[in-house]
Design a protein around this motif. Structure first.
Motif, PDB file in Angstrom:
ATOM      1  N   ALA A 182       0.832  -1.207   0.000  1.00 44.94           N
ATOM      2  CA  ALA A 182       0.000   0.000   0.000  1.00 44.94           C
ATOM      3  C   ALA A 182       0.868   1.260   0.000  1.00 44.94           C
ATOM      4  N   GLN A 183       1.938   1.244   0.763  1.00 45.98           N
ATOM      5  CA  GLN A 183       2.834   2.396   0.784  1.00 45.98           C
ATOM      6  C   GLN A 183       3.504   2.607  -0.567  1.00 45.98           C
ATOM      7  N   ARG A 184       3.894   1.525  -1.214  1.00 40.50           N
ATOM      8  CA  ARG A 184       4.585   1.625  -2.504  1.00 40.50           C
ATOM      9  C   ARG A 184       3.648   2.005  -3.641  1.00 40.50           C
ATOM     10  N   SER A 185       2.365   1.888  -3.416  1.00 35.90           N
ATOM     11  CA  SER A 185       1.402   2.199  -4.485  1.00 35.90           C
ATOM     12  C   SER A 185       0.440   3.305  -4.049  1.00 35.90           C
ATOM     13  N   GLY A 186       1.001   4.387  -3.547  1.00 39.61           N
ATOM     14  CA  GLY A 186       0.163   5.539  -3.264  1.00 39.61           C
ATOM     15  C   GLY A 186       0.238   6.065  -1.854  1.00 39.61           C
ATOM     16  N   GLY A 187       0.751   5.257  -0.912  1.00 42.23           N
ATOM     17  CA  GLY A 187       0.854   5.749   0.455  1.00 42.23           C
ATOM     18  C   GLY A 187      -0.493   6.070   1.064  1.00 42.23           C
ATOM     19  N   ASN A 188      -0.577   7.186   1.806  1.00 42.71           N
ATOM     20  CA  ASN A 188      -1.821   7.610   2.456  1.00 42.71           C
ATOM     21  C   ASN A 188      -2.401   6.461   3.286  1.00 42.71           C
ATOM     22  N   LEU A 189      -1.529   5.808   4.051  1.00 43.10           N
ATOM     23  CA  LEU A 189      -1.875   4.550   4.698  1.00 43.10           C
ATOM     24  C   LEU A 189      -3.038   4.667   5.668  1.00 43.10           C
ATOM     25  N   LEU A 190      -3.071   5.718   6.471  1.00 45.58           N
ATOM     26  CA  LEU A 190      -4.079   5.796   7.519  1.00 45.58           C
ATOM     27  C   LEU A 190      -5.484   5.920   6.939  1.00 45.58           C
ATOM     28  N   GLU A 191      -5.642   6.777   5.936  1.00 42.72           N
ATOM     29  CA  GLU A 191      -6.956   6.918   5.313  1.00 42.72           C
ATOM     30  C   GLU A 191      -7.356   5.656   4.567  1.00 42.72           C
ATOM     31  N   ARG A 192      -6.390   4.998   3.927  1.00 43.66           N
ATOM     32  CA  ARG A 192      -6.725   3.783   3.179  1.00 43.66           C
ATOM     33  C   ARG A 192      -7.046   2.620   4.119  1.00 43.66           C
ATOM     34  N   LEU A 193      -6.369   2.564   5.256  1.00 43.38           N
ATOM     35  CA  LEU A 193      -6.740   1.568   6.262  1.00 43.38           C
ATOM     36  C   LEU A 193      -8.173   1.788   6.730  1.00 43.38           C
ATOM     37  N   HIS A 194      -8.507   3.032   6.977  1.00 39.70           N
ATOM     38  CA  HIS A 194      -9.861   3.349   7.421  1.00 39.70           C
ATOM     39  C   HIS A 194     -10.894   2.956   6.365  1.00 39.70           C
ATOM     40  N   ALA A 195     -10.598   3.271   5.096  1.00 34.62           N
ATOM     41  CA  ALA A 195     -11.544   2.961   4.025  1.00 34.62           C
ATOM     42  C   ALA A 195     -11.698   1.456   3.817  1.00 34.62           C
ATOM     43  N   ALA A 196     -10.606   0.718   3.996  1.00 32.27           N
ATOM     44  CA  ALA A 196     -10.637  -0.723   3.746  1.00 32.27           C
ATOM     45  C   ALA A 196     -11.127  -1.520   4.949  1.00 32.27           C
ATOM     46  N   ALA A 197     -11.258  -0.877   6.101  1.00 30.41           N
ATOM     47  CA  ALA A 197     -11.499  -1.573   7.366  1.00 30.41           C
ATOM     48  C   ALA A 197     -12.586  -2.644   7.306  1.00 30.41           C
ATOM     49  N   PRO A 198     -13.763  -2.384   6.721  1.00 27.43           N
ATOM     50  CA  PRO A 198     -14.799  -3.414   6.753  1.00 27.43           C
ATOM     51  C   PRO A 198     -14.432  -4.692   6.005  1.00 27.43           C
ATOM     52  N   GLN A 199     -13.458  -4.586   5.069  1.00 32.48           N
ATOM     53  CA  GLN A 199     -13.103  -5.746   4.248  1.00 32.48           C
ATOM     54  C   GLN A 199     -11.796  -6.420   4.670  1.00 32.48           C
ATOM     55  N   ILE A 200     -11.072  -5.870   5.634  1.00 30.01           N
ATOM     56  CA  ILE A 200      -9.751  -6.409   5.962  1.00 30.01           C
ATOM     57  C   ILE A 200      -9.886  -7.716   6.754  1.00 30.01           C
ATOM     58  N   LYS A 201      -9.291  -8.773   6.207  1.00 30.83           N
ATOM     59  CA  LYS A 201      -9.261 -10.076   6.868  1.00 30.83           C
ATOM     60  C   LYS A 201      -7.877 -10.426   7.406  1.00 30.83           C
ATOM     61  N   HIS A 202      -6.859  -9.745   6.908  1.00 32.36           N
ATOM     62  CA  HIS A 202      -5.495 -10.031   7.352  1.00 32.36           C
ATOM     63  C   HIS A 202      -4.637  -8.824   7.018  1.00 32.36           C
ATOM     64  N   VAL A 203      -3.585  -8.626   7.807  1.00 25.06           N
ATOM     65  CA  VAL A 203      -2.628  -7.546   7.577  1.00 25.06           C
ATOM     66  C   VAL A 203      -1.228  -8.146   7.547  1.00 25.06           C
ATOM     67  N   GLN A 204      -0.401  -7.651   6.636  1.00 24.88           N
ATOM     68  CA  GLN A 204       1.008  -8.024   6.595  1.00 24.88           C
ATOM     69  C   GLN A 204       1.852  -6.756   6.666  1.00 24.88           C
ATOM     70  N   VAL A 205       3.045  -6.885   7.265  1.00 28.20           N
ATOM     71  CA  VAL A 205       3.890  -5.710   7.461  1.00 28.20           C
ATOM     72  C   VAL A 205       5.298  -5.926   6.927  1.00 28.20           C
ATOM     73  N   ALA A 206       5.833  -4.862   6.356  1.00 35.22           N
ATOM     74  CA  ALA A 206       7.234  -4.709   5.980  1.00 35.22           C
ATOM     75  C   ALA A 206       7.428  -3.219   5.747  1.00 35.22           C
ATOM     76  N   ASP A 207       8.631  -2.729   5.995  1.00 33.32           N
ATOM     77  CA  ASP A 207       8.862  -1.305   5.803  1.00 33.32           C
ATOM     78  C   ASP A 207       9.189  -1.020   4.336  1.00 33.32           C
ATOM     79  N   SER A 208       9.060   0.235   3.976  1.00 37.03           N
ATOM     80  CA  SER A 208       9.318   0.691   2.613  1.00 37.03           C
ATOM     81  C   SER A 208      10.477   1.685   2.659  1.00 37.03           C
ATOM     82  N   PRO A 209      11.362   1.689   1.672  1.00 37.99           N
ATOM     83  CA  PRO A 209      11.225   1.047   0.362  1.00 37.99           C
ATOM     84  C   PRO A 209      11.915  -0.305   0.219  1.00 37.99           C
ATOM     85  N   LEU A 210      12.709  -0.759   1.197  1.00 44.62           N
ATOM     86  CA  LEU A 210      13.551  -1.942   1.001  1.00 44.62           C
ATOM     87  C   LEU A 210      12.912  -3.237   1.490  1.00 44.62           C
TER      88      LEU A 210
END
Length: 264
Positions: A182-210
């Motif tokens: 999500a960060q590599r394709s537009g960022g704006n993580l907090l708003e996109r997390l909020h918008a996606a919240a009803p559909q999120i079934k799993h989250v994965q993490v890694a830092d960007s850009p490496l």
């Protein structure tokens, strides 16, 4: 309660695959996710899980051989519907046998001679088929892969993936929200997390850009974890990153309050 699980494709690669389970448990993980379990019989993996007292969180649908049309999955590859169905049946068997409740449906690459519209139609048909051939205990998750790393993925946009999920109005289908992609394709993580919240079934993490562990790049992780808490996310968070200097050496971030706030 949110808890981190170890992705055994990315972590503990210093060890043979079957030794990674015990290593993850020794480092405090109580769950693991496996992208590609298919080189081992389910009974072998079940024994490794049981010995380490681990929960299997998810499996991916199979990917084809390198260089094949389905090397990145088959769900959105026109003409590969039979390969998708065979692969999904196999993933479903592993998930049910091993107690995983989540299958990550790999979309695959749009062939150079086919349009994204054709890929989207293929995705919709394959998802509909998979839902109708799934045990009620199984949830399916779709993931948007960023266009920088993989320009022709059938799901390459988070909002497109959300739209696909919403079409079905089925709670057994949702989003795998990968913070790195999500960060590599537009960022704006907090708003996109909020918008996606009803559909999120799993989250994965890694830092960007490496794509190293959280705290090694540009993402404000405390803000991300606080937003996950605010939207009521209470599932596993998969550690799907390339350790910068070895798996064990890079695990300290999990206890860094400045990074993760009150999340375990």
């Amino acid at each position: 309660m949110i808890e981190f699980d170890a992705n055994l494709k990315w972590l503990y690669t210093e060890l043979p695959f079957l030794d990674r389970f015990a290593a993850a448990a020794a480092d405090g993980f109580r769950g693991v996710e496996i992208a590609d379990p298919y080189g081992y019989e389910p009974q072998t993996i079940r024994k490794a899980l049981s010995s380490a007292r681990l929960v299997l969180v998810l499996v991916n649908t199979p990917a084809g051989a390198p260089g094949s049309p389905t090397a990145n999955g088959a769900a959105g590859v026109p003409g590969e519907e039979a390969a998708f169905r065979d692969g999904f049946r196999r993933a479903h068997e592993y998930a049910v046998t091993l107690g995983a409740s989540l299958i990550h449906v790999m979309a695959g690459l749009v062939p150079v001679d086919r349009t994204r519209r054709a890929a989207a139609a293929t995705l919709a048909r394959n998802i509909e088929w998979a839902l109708s051939h799934s045990d009620p205990s199984i949830t399916l998750a779709v993931e948007a892969i960023n266009r920088v790393d993989q320009p022709r993925m059938a799901w390459d946009d988070l909002e497109h993936a959300i739209e696909t999920v919403e079409l079905f109005e089925d709670d057994r289908l949702g989003i795998l929200f990968d913070v790195y992609h999500a960060q590599r394709s537009g960022g704006n993580l907090l708003e996109r997390l909020h918008a996606a919240a009803p559909q999120i079934k799993h989250v994965q993490v890694a830092d960007s850009p490496l794509r190293h562990e959280p705290g090694t790049g540009e993402i404000s992780w405390k803000a991300v974890f606080e937003r996950l808490d605010r939207i009521g996310y209470d599932r596993w968070i998969g550690c799907e990153y390339q350790p910068a200097a070895g798996t064990v050496a890079g695990l300290g971030w999990r206890n860094n309050v400045d990074l993760i706030g009150g999340i375990r």
